[in-house]
Design a protein around this motif. Structure first.
Motif, PDB file in Angstrom:
ATOM      1  N   GLN A 192      31.418  41.650 -78.269  1.00 46.55           N
ATOM      2  CA  GLN A 192      31.011  42.240 -76.996  1.00 46.55           C
ATOM      3  C   GLN A 192      31.863  43.466 -76.690  1.00 46.55           C
ATOM      4  O   GLN A 192      33.085  43.405 -76.724  1.00 46.55           O
ATOM      5  CB  GLN A 192      31.172  41.223 -75.859  1.00 46.55           C
ATOM      6  N   VAL A 193      31.214  44.595 -76.408  1.00 48.71           N
ATOM      7  CA  VAL A 193      31.904  45.824 -76.021  1.00 48.71           C
ATOM      8  C   VAL A 193      31.314  46.269 -74.690  1.00 48.71           C
ATOM      9  O   VAL A 193      30.143  46.636 -74.615  1.00 48.71           O
ATOM     10  CB  VAL A 193      31.726  46.936 -77.091  1.00 48.71           C
ATOM     11  N   GLY A 194      32.105  46.209 -73.657  1.00 48.13           N
ATOM     12  CA  GLY A 194      31.639  46.613 -72.334  1.00 48.13           C
ATOM     13  C   GLY A 194      30.488  45.758 -71.839  1.00 48.13           C
ATOM     14  O   GLY A 194      29.609  46.250 -71.144  1.00 48.13           O
ATOM     15  N   GLY A 195      30.454  44.492 -72.228  1.00 44.80           N
ATOM     16  CA  GLY A 195      29.412  43.581 -71.775  1.00 44.80           C
ATOM     17  C   GLY A 195      28.158  43.581 -72.630  1.00 44.80           C
ATOM     18  O   GLY A 195      27.259  42.786 -72.394  1.00 44.80           O
ATOM     19  N   SER A 196      28.065  44.462 -73.612  1.00 47.22           N
ATOM     20  CA  SER A 196      26.882  44.458 -74.484  1.00 47.22           C
ATOM     21  C   SER A 196      27.310  44.163 -75.920  1.00 47.22           C
ATOM     22  O   SER A 196      28.432  44.452 -76.330  1.00 47.22           O
ATOM     23  CB  SER A 196      26.148  45.805 -74.415  1.00 47.22           C
ATOM     24  N   SER A 197      26.387  43.598 -76.659  1.00 45.72           N
ATOM     25  CA  SER A 197      26.667  43.194 -78.028  1.00 45.72           C
ATOM     26  C   SER A 197      26.676  44.404 -78.962  1.00 45.72           C
ATOM     27  O   SER A 197      25.805  45.265 -78.902  1.00 45.72           O
ATOM     28  CB  SER A 197      25.614  42.189 -78.482  1.00 45.72           C
TER      29      SER A 197
END
Length: 61
Positions: free
Chosen positions: A26-31
């Motif tokens: 997860q990066v900044g809430g997105s996969s």
């Protein structure tokens, strides 16, 4: 140069491991997708082979 080639090789193994295990990152809430790791694997392997060949010139050629 051999040390740099080995470092690039180890980094390529890390990317290959990520592609093999396919963890959910997860990066900044997105996969994060897997394709950047595939690109990094190709680039790192290329750098590894290039530096290894520069460090080991063919003798007698």
């Amino acid at each position: 140069m051999k040390v740099a080639a080995v470092v690039f090789g180890l980094m390529a193994l890390g990317q290959a491991g990520r592609l093999a295990t396919q963890p959910d990152i997860q990066v900044g809430g997105s996969s994060m997708p897997l394709w950047p790791s595939a690109v990094a694997l190709i680039v790192l392997l290329g750098l590894c082979l290039w530096l290894w060949r520069l460090a080991n010139p063919r003798r007698g050629a």
